[in-house]
Design an enzyme around this catalytic site. Structure first.
Site, short mmCIF file in Angstrom:
data_model
loop_
_atom_site.label_atom_id
_atom_site.label_comp_id
_atom_site.label_asym_id
_atom_site.label_seq_id
_atom_site.Cartn_x
_atom_site.Cartn_y
_atom_site.Cartn_z
CB SER A 1 -0.94 0.01 1.20
OG SER A 1 -0.28 -0.38 2.36
CG HIS B 1 -2.95 -0.94 -3.57
ND1 HIS B 1 -3.28 0.35 -3.26
CD2 HIS B 1 -2.93 -1.60 -2.38
CE1 HIS B 1 -3.44 0.47 -1.95
NE2 HIS B 1 -3.24 -0.71 -1.40
CD GLU C 1 -4.50 2.84 -6.03
OE1 GLU C 1 -4.93 4.00 -5.85
OE2 GLU C 1 -3.65 2.31 -5.26
CG ASN D 1 -3.48 3.87 0.57
OD1 ASN D 1 -4.66 3.94 0.90
ND2 ASN D 1 -2.80 2.74 0.63
N1 3HC Z 1 -16.34 -9.80 2.53
C1 3HC Z 1 -17.25 -9.89 1.56
N2 3HC Z 1 -18.25 -9.00 1.41
C2 3HC Z 1 -18.34 -8.01 2.29
C3 3HC Z 1 -17.42 -7.85 3.35
C4 3HC Z 1 -16.38 -8.81 3.45
N3 3HC Z 1 -15.45 -8.76 4.42
N4 3HC Z 1 -17.75 -6.76 4.06
C5 3HC Z 1 -18.85 -6.25 3.49
N5 3HC Z 1 -19.21 -7.00 2.43
C6 3HC Z 1 -20.33 -6.79 1.56
C7 3HC Z 1 -21.62 -7.32 2.10
O1 3HC Z 1 -21.77 -8.70 1.81
C8 3HC Z 1 -22.64 -6.47 1.37
O2 3HC Z 1 -22.81 -7.00 0.06
P1 3HC Z 1 -24.08 -6.65 -0.89
O3 3HC Z 1 -23.92 -5.21 -1.30
O4 3HC Z 1 -23.94 -7.60 -2.04
O5 3HC Z 1 -25.29 -6.87 -0.06
C9 3HC Z 1 -21.93 -5.13 1.25
O6 3HC Z 1 -20.55 -5.40 1.44
C10 3HC Z 1 -22.38 -4.13 2.29
O7 3HC Z 1 -22.15 -4.72 3.55
P2 3HC Z 1 -22.99 -4.34 4.84
O8 3HC Z 1 -24.36 -3.88 4.43
O9 3HC Z 1 -22.89 -5.44 5.83
O10 3HC Z 1 -22.15 -3.19 5.47
P3 3HC Z 1 -21.94 -1.73 4.98
O11 3HC Z 1 -23.03 -1.26 4.07
O12 3HC Z 1 -21.66 -1.00 6.23
O13 3HC Z 1 -20.59 -1.81 4.09
C11 3HC Z 1 -18.29 -1.71 3.76
C12 3HC Z 1 -19.40 -2.27 4.63
C13 3HC Z 1 -18.36 -2.31 2.37
C14 3HC Z 1 -16.97 -2.10 4.43
C15 3HC Z 1 -18.48 -0.15 3.67
O14 3HC Z 1 -18.61 0.40 4.95
C16 3HC Z 1 -17.35 0.55 2.96
O15 3HC Z 1 -17.30 0.60 1.75
N6 3HC Z 1 -16.42 1.16 3.76
C17 3HC Z 1 -15.26 1.83 3.22
C18 3HC Z 1 -14.17 0.82 2.98
C19 3HC Z 1 -12.94 1.46 2.40
O16 3HC Z 1 -12.82 2.65 2.26
N7 3HC Z 1 -11.97 0.60 2.07
C20 3HC Z 1 -10.69 1.04 1.57
C21 3HC Z 1 -9.75 1.15 2.70
S1 3HC Z 1 -8.16 1.69 2.17
C22 3HC Z 1 -7.37 0.29 1.72
O17 3HC Z 1 -7.86 -0.81 1.81
C23 3HC Z 1 -6.01 0.46 1.17
C24 3HC Z 1 -4.97 -0.19 2.02
O18 3HC Z 1 -3.76 -0.15 1.27
C25 3HC Z 1 -4.75 0.51 3.34
#
Ligand code: 3HC
Length: 347
Positions: free
Chosen positions: A178, A201, A213, A251
């Protein structure tokens, strides 16, 4: 059921590549791809899989942490054969635990109320993920290797040196780092392989987040980029291309934003809860910055900030990435976020 419908020979290497297709009775189909992808992926999207060319016969993912497990799960969901490698059986079973939990969640959403179908889905995907502690043999049969191990440059360099020696000549070596430079990670690979080295990524949670990415170094060839782009599309991701600069695209923007949210809290401008509510309700973010910090892992964010403040190209010494006392204290006390049961919030 998803099934392998045909296989083709890719003329360049003569290797056989599986092409995937869903049967018409597939329950996996959902909304079709559009030119403007939504921010979240659909799992097993029929159209996006069918529209793409064959890609890799066997994929090896190094690292069974959340990211590596998520990448393995996603590729296996789209019918790829995956070797998931980690250093110990314990680490592998933890990784498999993440995968099972996530697959069950996906299965529940996808096959509401149909438990036998949910179990078949989970078993089917799991059957394509082989677990291994033997990096060399897992790499020897792979044509795409995605590294998602600990964020330590020396460790990654050493691993890429080994991969270069044991992987087939045409294999692409990719890193899911990352924050570390892809070029520096790949310093130990031979001259020829440098064209087949890139960043790939993914974002957490990998099965759900649509973006990948693709990071090109000065040496990455167009063919490598094309193959990675096609691979990303074949697993229903939206690929974007960027140069090998700190944080790539997401990021680079996200980490300074998260750091500023912590500074805002440190100054006493607002509470973590109110900052989160503000960004969710006022800016439309799915999570507020403190929820996201806890979700990504405070140790990960601290690692990125410290590294960039020290020697990030164009960022070293910048207030944008100044290390935070509050963050350091939480990490020192083992409050790493959701994974440790506590971070800015308690879980
Ligand atoms: N595995 C599989 N599917 C998942 C999951 C997981 N661990 N977590 C959530 N989901 C799916 C659910 O199954 C659901 O699917 P659907 O749309 O088909 O019904 C969908 O995500 C929505 O889940 P929920 O309704 O239970 O929960 P939320 O609506 O609160 O969504 C979230 C959860 C998807 C995590 C949402 O809050 C989100 O998008 N958050 C932001 C995440 C983000 O910004 N990630 C990037 C981080 S930075 C990074 O990763 C870079 C690294 O280098 C640091």
């Amino acid at each position: 059921m998803i099934r392998i419908a045909r296989s083709v020979v890719l003329p360049r290497s003569g290797r056989r590549f599986a092409a995937f297709q869903h049967s018409s009775s597939s329950s996996y189909s959902s909304s079709s791809s559009t030119d403007r992808p939504s921010s979240h992926a659909t799992v097993g999207n029929k159209d996006s899989v069918a529209e793409t060319a064959p890609h890799f016969a066997s994929i090896t993912v190094l690292g069974g942490g959340q990211m590596g497990a998520g990448i393995a799960q996603t590729a296996a969901t789209f019918n790829y054969t995956v070797n998931l490698v980690d250093m110990s059986d314990d680490a592998l079973s933890r990784g498999q635990g993440y995968i099972i939990k996530s697959l069950k969640r996906v299965a529940k959403m996808r096959f509401k109320g149909d438990e036998p179908q949910q179990s078949r889905f989970v078993d089917d995907v799991l059957s394509r993920i082989k677990l291994s502690t033997d990096t060399e043999s897992a790499a020897a049969g792979a044509d795409l290797i995605i590294e998602a191990i600990i964020e330590q440059i020396e460790t990654k360099r050493a691993v890429f040196g080994v991969l270069d020696k044991v992987a087939p000549a045409e294999a692409i070596l990719a890193s899911n780092t990352s924050s570390l430079p892809i070029g520096a990670i790949g310093e130990a690979v031979g001259d020829k392989r440098k064209g087949q080295l890139a960043g790939l990524h993914f974002f957490n949670p990998v099965p759900q987040m649509k973006l990948v990415e693709i990071v090109r170094t000065e040496r990455t060839t167009d063919e490598t980029i094309d193959r990675l782009r096609a691979f990303a599309k074949s697993i229903d991701k939206a690929p974007v291309l960027c140069r090998d600069t700190p944080g790539f695209i997401v990021n680079r923007l996200l980490v300074p934003y998260l750091a500023e949210a912590i500074r805002m809290l440190e100054r006493g401008d607002a509470t973590a809860e109110d900052i989160d509510t503000a960004m969710k309700c006022g800016a439309g973010y799915p999570m507020g910055p403190f929820q996201l910090l806890d979700y990504v892992g405070l140790d990960t964010v601290k690692f990125i900030l410290d590294g960039w403040y020290k020697e990030g190209e164009g960022l070293a010494g910048s207030d944008l990435v100044r290390p935070s006392e509050k963050l350091d204290e939480l990490v020192r006390n083992g409050r790493l976020g959701v994974k440790s049961g506590a971070g800015f919030y308690d879980y």
